[in-house]
Design a protein around this motif. Sequence first.
Motif, PDB file in Angstrom:
ATOM      1  N   TRP A   1       6.795   5.440  -6.924  1.00  0.00           N
ATOM      2  CA  TRP A   1       6.043   4.514  -7.775  1.00  0.00           C
ATOM      3  C   TRP A   1       5.086   3.658  -6.934  1.00  0.00           C
ATOM      4  O   TRP A   1       3.980   3.341  -7.358  1.00  0.00           O
ATOM      5  N   SER A   2       5.494   3.306  -5.737  1.00  0.00           N
ATOM      6  CA  SER A   2       4.673   2.439  -4.904  1.00  0.00           C
ATOM      7  C   SER A   2       3.698   3.202  -4.021  1.00  0.00           C
ATOM      8  O   SER A   2       2.869   2.597  -3.332  1.00  0.00           O
ATOM      9  N   SER A   3       3.766   4.519  -4.019  1.00  0.00           N
ATOM     10  CA  SER A   3       2.966   5.295  -3.070  1.00  0.00           C
ATOM     11  C   SER A   3       1.547   5.536  -3.580  1.00  0.00           C
ATOM     12  O   SER A   3       1.079   6.666  -3.695  1.00  0.00           O
ATOM     13  N   THR A   4       0.842   4.452  -3.843  1.00  0.00           N
ATOM     14  CA  THR A   4      -0.548   4.504  -4.280  1.00  0.00           C
ATOM     15  C   THR A   4      -1.420   3.847  -3.215  1.00  0.00           C
ATOM     16  O   THR A   4      -0.913   3.162  -2.316  1.00  0.00           O
ATOM     17  N   PRO A   5      -2.734   4.017  -3.289  1.00  0.00           N
ATOM     18  CA  PRO A   5      -3.617   3.362  -2.316  1.00  0.00           C
ATOM     19  C   PRO A   5      -3.440   1.848  -2.260  1.00  0.00           C
ATOM     20  O   PRO A   5      -3.719   1.222  -1.231  1.00  0.00           O
ATOM     21  N   GLU A   6      -2.945   1.246  -3.348  1.00  0.00           N
ATOM     22  CA  GLU A   6      -2.736  -0.205  -3.365  1.00  0.00           C
ATOM     23  C   GLU A   6      -1.721  -0.633  -2.310  1.00  0.00           C
ATOM     24  O   GLU A   6      -1.806  -1.730  -1.752  1.00  0.00           O
ATOM     25  N   LEU A   7      -0.752   0.219  -2.034  1.00  0.00           N
ATOM     26  CA  LEU A   7       0.249  -0.102  -1.009  1.00  0.00           C
ATOM     27  C   LEU A   7      -0.424  -0.269   0.347  1.00  0.00           C
ATOM     28  O   LEU A   7      -0.122  -1.212   1.097  1.00  0.00           O
ATOM     29  N   LEU A   8      -1.345   0.614   0.671  1.00  0.00           N
ATOM     30  CA  LEU A   8      -2.041   0.560   1.951  1.00  0.00           C
ATOM     31  C   LEU A   8      -3.027  -0.598   2.006  1.00  0.00           C
ATOM     32  O   LEU A   8      -3.125  -1.308   3.018  1.00  0.00           O
ATOM     33  N   VAL A   9      -3.751  -0.814   0.926  1.00  0.00           N
ATOM     34  CA  VAL A   9      -4.765  -1.877   0.883  1.00  0.00           C
ATOM     35  C   VAL A   9      -4.134  -3.249   1.040  1.00  0.00           C
ATOM     36  O   VAL A   9      -4.600  -4.089   1.829  1.00  0.00           O
ATOM     37  N   HIS A  10      -3.057  -3.503   0.297  1.00  0.00           N
ATOM     38  CA  HIS A  10      -2.429  -4.829   0.318  1.00  0.00           C
ATOM     39  C   HIS A  10      -1.377  -4.983   1.410  1.00  0.00           C
ATOM     40  O   HIS A  10      -1.058  -6.098   1.804  1.00  0.00           O
ATOM     41  N   GLY A  11      -0.830  -3.862   1.874  1.00  0.00           N
ATOM     42  CA  GLY A  11       0.238  -3.948   2.863  1.00  0.00           C
ATOM     43  C   GLY A  11      -0.236  -3.960   4.303  1.00  0.00           C
ATOM     44  O   GLY A  11       0.387  -4.584   5.159  1.00  0.00           O
ATOM     45  N   GLY A  12      -1.347  -3.278   4.578  1.00  0.00           N
ATOM     46  CA  GLY A  12      -1.852  -3.230   5.943  1.00  0.00           C
ATOM     47  C   GLY A  12      -0.803  -2.700   6.920  1.00  0.00           C
ATOM     48  O   GLY A  12      -0.056  -1.765   6.628  1.00  0.00           O
ATOM     49  N   SER A  13      -0.711  -3.335   8.076  1.00  0.00           N
ATOM     50  CA  SER A  13       0.227  -2.890   9.111  1.00  0.00           C
ATOM     51  C   SER A  13       1.682  -3.112   8.717  1.00  0.00           C
ATOM     52  O   SER A  13       2.588  -2.493   9.276  1.00  0.00           O
ATOM     53  N   ALA A  14       1.929  -3.985   7.727  1.00  0.00           N
ATOM     54  CA  ALA A  14       3.306  -4.294   7.326  1.00  0.00           C
ATOM     55  C   ALA A  14       4.004  -3.105   6.671  1.00  0.00           C
ATOM     56  O   ALA A  14       5.236  -3.048   6.640  1.00  0.00           O
ATOM     57  N   VAL A  15       3.245  -2.167   6.127  1.00  0.00           N
ATOM     58  CA  VAL A  15       3.872  -1.024   5.462  1.00  0.00           C
ATOM     59  C   VAL A  15       4.008   0.176   6.395  1.00  0.00           C
ATOM     60  O   VAL A  15       4.494   1.236   5.970  1.00  0.00           O
ATOM     61  N   GLU A  16       3.592   0.032   7.648  1.00  0.00           N
ATOM     62  CA  GLU A  16       3.767   1.124   8.616  1.00  0.00           C
ATOM     63  C   GLU A  16       5.259   1.454   8.757  1.00  0.00           C
ATOM     64  O   GLU A  16       6.091   0.565   8.929  1.00  0.00           O
ATOM     65  N   GLY A  17       5.579   2.725   8.653  1.00  0.00           N
ATOM     66  CA  GLY A  17       6.956   3.175   8.827  1.00  0.00           C
ATOM     67  C   GLY A  17       7.804   3.165   7.576  1.00  0.00           C
ATOM     68  O   GLY A  17       8.945   3.639   7.600  1.00  0.00           O
ATOM     69  N   ILE A  18       7.286   2.639   6.480  1.00  0.00           N
ATOM     70  CA  ILE A  18       8.058   2.658   5.238  1.00  0.00           C
ATOM     71  C   ILE A  18       8.302   4.113   4.835  1.00  0.00           C
ATOM     72  O   ILE A  18       7.445   4.975   5.027  1.00  0.00           O
ATOM     73  N   VAL A  19       9.488   4.404   4.303  1.00  0.00           N
ATOM     74  CA  VAL A  19       9.848   5.777   3.948  1.00  0.00           C
ATOM     75  C   VAL A  19      10.202   5.857   2.471  1.00  0.00           C
ATOM     76  O   VAL A  19      10.896   4.989   1.943  1.00  0.00           O
TER      77      VAL A  19
END
Length: 382
Positions: free
Chosen positions: A263-281
């Motif tokens: 559900w969260s694997s959309t471009p919005e995750l990358l745009v708003h998360g930046g480096s904080a979402v690196e490594g999320i599985v």
Amino acid sequence: MVIRPVTRLFALRPAALLVCAAVMVSTMSGCRRDDSLKIGYLGTLSGRHSDLGVAGRDGTIFAVEEINRAGGINGKRLKLVVRDDEGKAESAQTAVRELIAAGVTAIVGPMTSSMAVVTVPIVNNSRVIMVSPTVSTGELSGRDDNFLRIYPTNAQKIRQLAEYARKSLGLSRLAVVYDLSNRSYTDDWRQAFTRQFESLGGTVAPAVSFDASGQTDYLSVARTLLAKKPQGVLILAGGVDSAMFCQQIRKLDTAMALFATEWSSTPELLVHGGSAVEGIVYCQNFIRDDDSTPYVTFCRSFDARFGQIPDFGAVYAYQAVRVIGKAFASARTAGDLKGAILGIGTFPGLQGEFTIDRFGDADRKPFLMTVRQGAFRRVEVP
């Protein structure tokens, strides 16, 4: 003499003829039979969860346009009616009733489980079928009703993610945060994941909830989660909210293992998360870097039409329309779409074939994904 009146009569005749012609055209148009096949789209097009709904709408539009360019279905064009469910139960129910009243035969959508749960009873009381691109809650599984889907239930993904966290990473204690605004999906995940992880010898702390339809203090929630002393956190939320939680959790613990769902694997995750979402599985069924010809061709054409690479919501909505289109082509009547879909059973997808069983539930093989260097990448598990 009556010359003057007659002259006036003839002077008015061209205008009168134009009026008559306009009336005749209008009358003929009103009587002309509409041979189009009408389908609806239902998704969240406004609010915090609109990324998935907008992607689904665009994928639906693309498929309808493609089918119509190819001559339609048995010579009949598809006509699309779009409605916004606003991510709210009442709005979704109103929208479905409007689509049914508009004469649609099938509805593509909804895109979230909570919207499906509140609208399925309405379509079940009609002759309309609902084909969801992305709904995966187990709450609607194994039912002989008017709800079908091309996205599999959560069960396989839950098992695979739990095994990865426990066996591959060796984590023994996890915390969970889940969004109440899509409870049919997040609660299904929360409960099933807890059972699976604990059956493997792990422990899941009491879950923390929030409601994306209101204001959320992400930092406060993050502190509550980490106070449970977990080795990892599972975030059951949409792209924007997941990104915000990752930001706050990383401020408190840069090494915390982070997990999420498709559900969260959309471009919005990358745009708003930046480096904080690196490594999320997370675990899902969509292969972003797939190099198969059907998928690559679709991506290029979609990019040319909408100016962006399609997200998984667009890919699955496109396939949902193609399923409906194939059923239209083989059904004896428009009211036999469900029977036609179940009779076909196996469908060609953009990333390989998929099946729809007698209850309208789909089967696809899931796999693990992560975010690496600002992009979604597949996780290779030994």
